[in-house]
Scaffold this motif. Structure first.
Motif, short mmCIF file in Angstrom:
data_model
loop_
_atom_site.label_atom_id
_atom_site.label_comp_id
_atom_site.label_asym_id
_atom_site.label_seq_id
_atom_site.Cartn_x
_atom_site.Cartn_y
_atom_site.Cartn_z
N SER A 185 0.31 -0.56 -0.39
CA SER A 185 -0.21 -0.02 0.06
C SER A 185 0.56 1.38 -0.36
N ALA A 186 0.62 2.03 -0.60
CA ALA A 186 1.37 3.22 -1.35
C ALA A 186 1.33 4.55 0.25
N ALA A 187 -0.37 4.63 0.72
CA ALA A 187 -0.25 4.43 2.49
C ALA A 187 0.61 4.06 3.66
N ASP A 188 1.06 2.74 3.54
CA ASP A 188 1.56 1.68 4.38
C ASP A 188 3.28 2.98 4.09
N ILE A 228 -8.22 -8.91 -5.24
CA ILE A 228 -8.91 -7.76 -5.80
C ILE A 228 -10.51 -8.18 -5.99
N VAL A 229 -10.57 -9.27 -7.15
CA VAL A 229 -11.98 -9.27 -6.78
C VAL A 229 -12.78 -9.59 -6.27
N ALA A 230 -12.60 -10.60 -5.32
CA ALA A 230 -13.34 -10.73 -4.16
C ALA A 230 -13.54 -9.61 -3.44
N GLY A 231 -12.53 -9.45 -3.07
CA GLY A 231 -12.38 -7.71 -2.48
C GLY A 231 -13.94 -6.70 -3.26
N ASN A 232 -13.72 -6.80 -4.45
CA ASN A 232 -14.52 -5.93 -4.91
C ASN A 232 -15.93 -6.43 -5.09
N ALA A 233 -16.16 -8.10 -5.49
CA ALA A 233 -17.11 -8.66 -5.21
C ALA A 233 -18.12 -8.39 -3.73
N GLU A 280 -5.23 -6.27 4.11
CA GLU A 280 -5.91 -5.40 5.55
C GLU A 280 -5.37 -4.04 4.51
N ALA A 281 -4.19 -4.34 4.04
CA ALA A 281 -4.11 -2.58 2.44
C ALA A 281 -4.91 -3.37 2.22
N LEU A 282 -5.11 -4.11 1.05
CA LEU A 282 -6.12 -4.02 0.53
C LEU A 282 -7.28 -3.66 0.51
#
Length: 294
Positions: A185-188, A228-233, A280-282
């Protein structure tokens, strides 16, 4: 306290400006249009403007495949600019935090790369970044070189945003499953860079040298895409299959490291920083891009 951030328009530079700095810290973050960091006179002018407590360099030529044909441009930004910056900051006794990359390694080793592992870049991008590291090491003793990998955020173009877009357009994704690394994560990363810079600014005995910052956990680009796909779902998006393919099925001008796993042990020992898991970051990035999970 004034801190200069170079590369203010990029993913990490944007997050450094959004970071919750301690009261009294002022961050100045010119973007590429506002400052040419390959211009020695321009760097000299901005360094002379203030009594900088620290400089953080996140600017880089990061178009990995284009670098194979734009060799001079990549070397100017990734090698010449750090050489100018490190020499100029050293002349004013200013600590320098410089962001580098997993591409300095050839990716052939098994397990995680420690900071002292032999480098062996196999691309123009990796070679230019390795040269930038050498410039920083030799020109400014008060430096922290921070290698990272697979950086993503809600900003600019990156893998998360590309997968979200394609998941909305296609019925199946095909993603490389034989390259391993650590999403970051760029924020982390920005929070880690900020803590390192503040420590260097406040403590002349703060640890210097080379460190790694990536989020915890190792996956493949395919595994990352599935996450990513699972988190988007979970946030109302389409759940589509993600097919794993070999690197040979997706040829690129620049060779990618097969293994980009970076060990963060030295970072934990030196600065007490222990990055959280990439899942977690995602989730935080998806919250900002798509909305909260249902």
């Amino acid at each position: 306290m004034d801190i200069l951030v170079l590369g203010g328009g990029g993913q990490v530079g944007t997050e450094l400006q959004a970071y919750a700095w301690p009261e009294g810290v002022r961050v100045h973050a010119p973007d590429r249009a506002g400052l040419d960091i390959t211009d020695e006179a321009a760097i000299a002018r901005i360094i002379a403007e203030r009594d900088w407590a620290a400089v953080i360099n996140t600017a880089a030529y990061t178009a990995v495949d284009k670098a194979e044909s734009e060799v001079a441009a990549a070397w100017r930004l990734n090698a010449l600019a750090p050489a100018i910056l490190s020499a100029t900051t050293n002349s004013k006794k200013i600590p320098l935090v410089h962001v580098s990359t997993d591409y300095v390694f050839d990716g052939s080793s098994s397990g995680s790369y420690e900071t002292d592992a032999p480098i062996g870049p196999t691309s123009v991008y990796g070679a230019s970044k390795a040269a930038g590291e050498m410039a920083v090491r030799t020109a400014n003793p008060r430096h922290a070189i921070v290698r990272t990998a697979w950086v993503v955020s809600p900003h600019r173009g990156n893998f998360v945003k590309t997968m979200l877009r394609l998941a909305g357009e296609r019925d199946q994704l095909s993603v490389v499953d034989d390259q391993h690394g650590c999403p970051t994560s760029a924020a982390d990363l920005a929070a880690g860079l900020a803590r390192i810079a503040l420590r260097l600014a406040e403590d002349t005995d703060a640890p210097t040298g080379t460190f790694h910052y990536v989020n915890a956990g190792v996956t493949t680009w395919h595994g990352f895409a599935e996450g990513i796909v699972a988190g988007n779902a979970r946030r109302g998006g389409r759940r589509i299959p993600v097919k794993g393919i070999p690197t040979s099925a997706y040829p690129t001008p620049a060779r990618r490291p097969v293994n980009s796993e970076l060990s963060t042990k030295s970072l934990t020992v030196a600065y007490g920083l222990t990055p959280r898991p990439w899942h977690e970051a995602l989730d935080d990035i998806l919250d900002r891009l798509v909305g909260p999970a249902h």
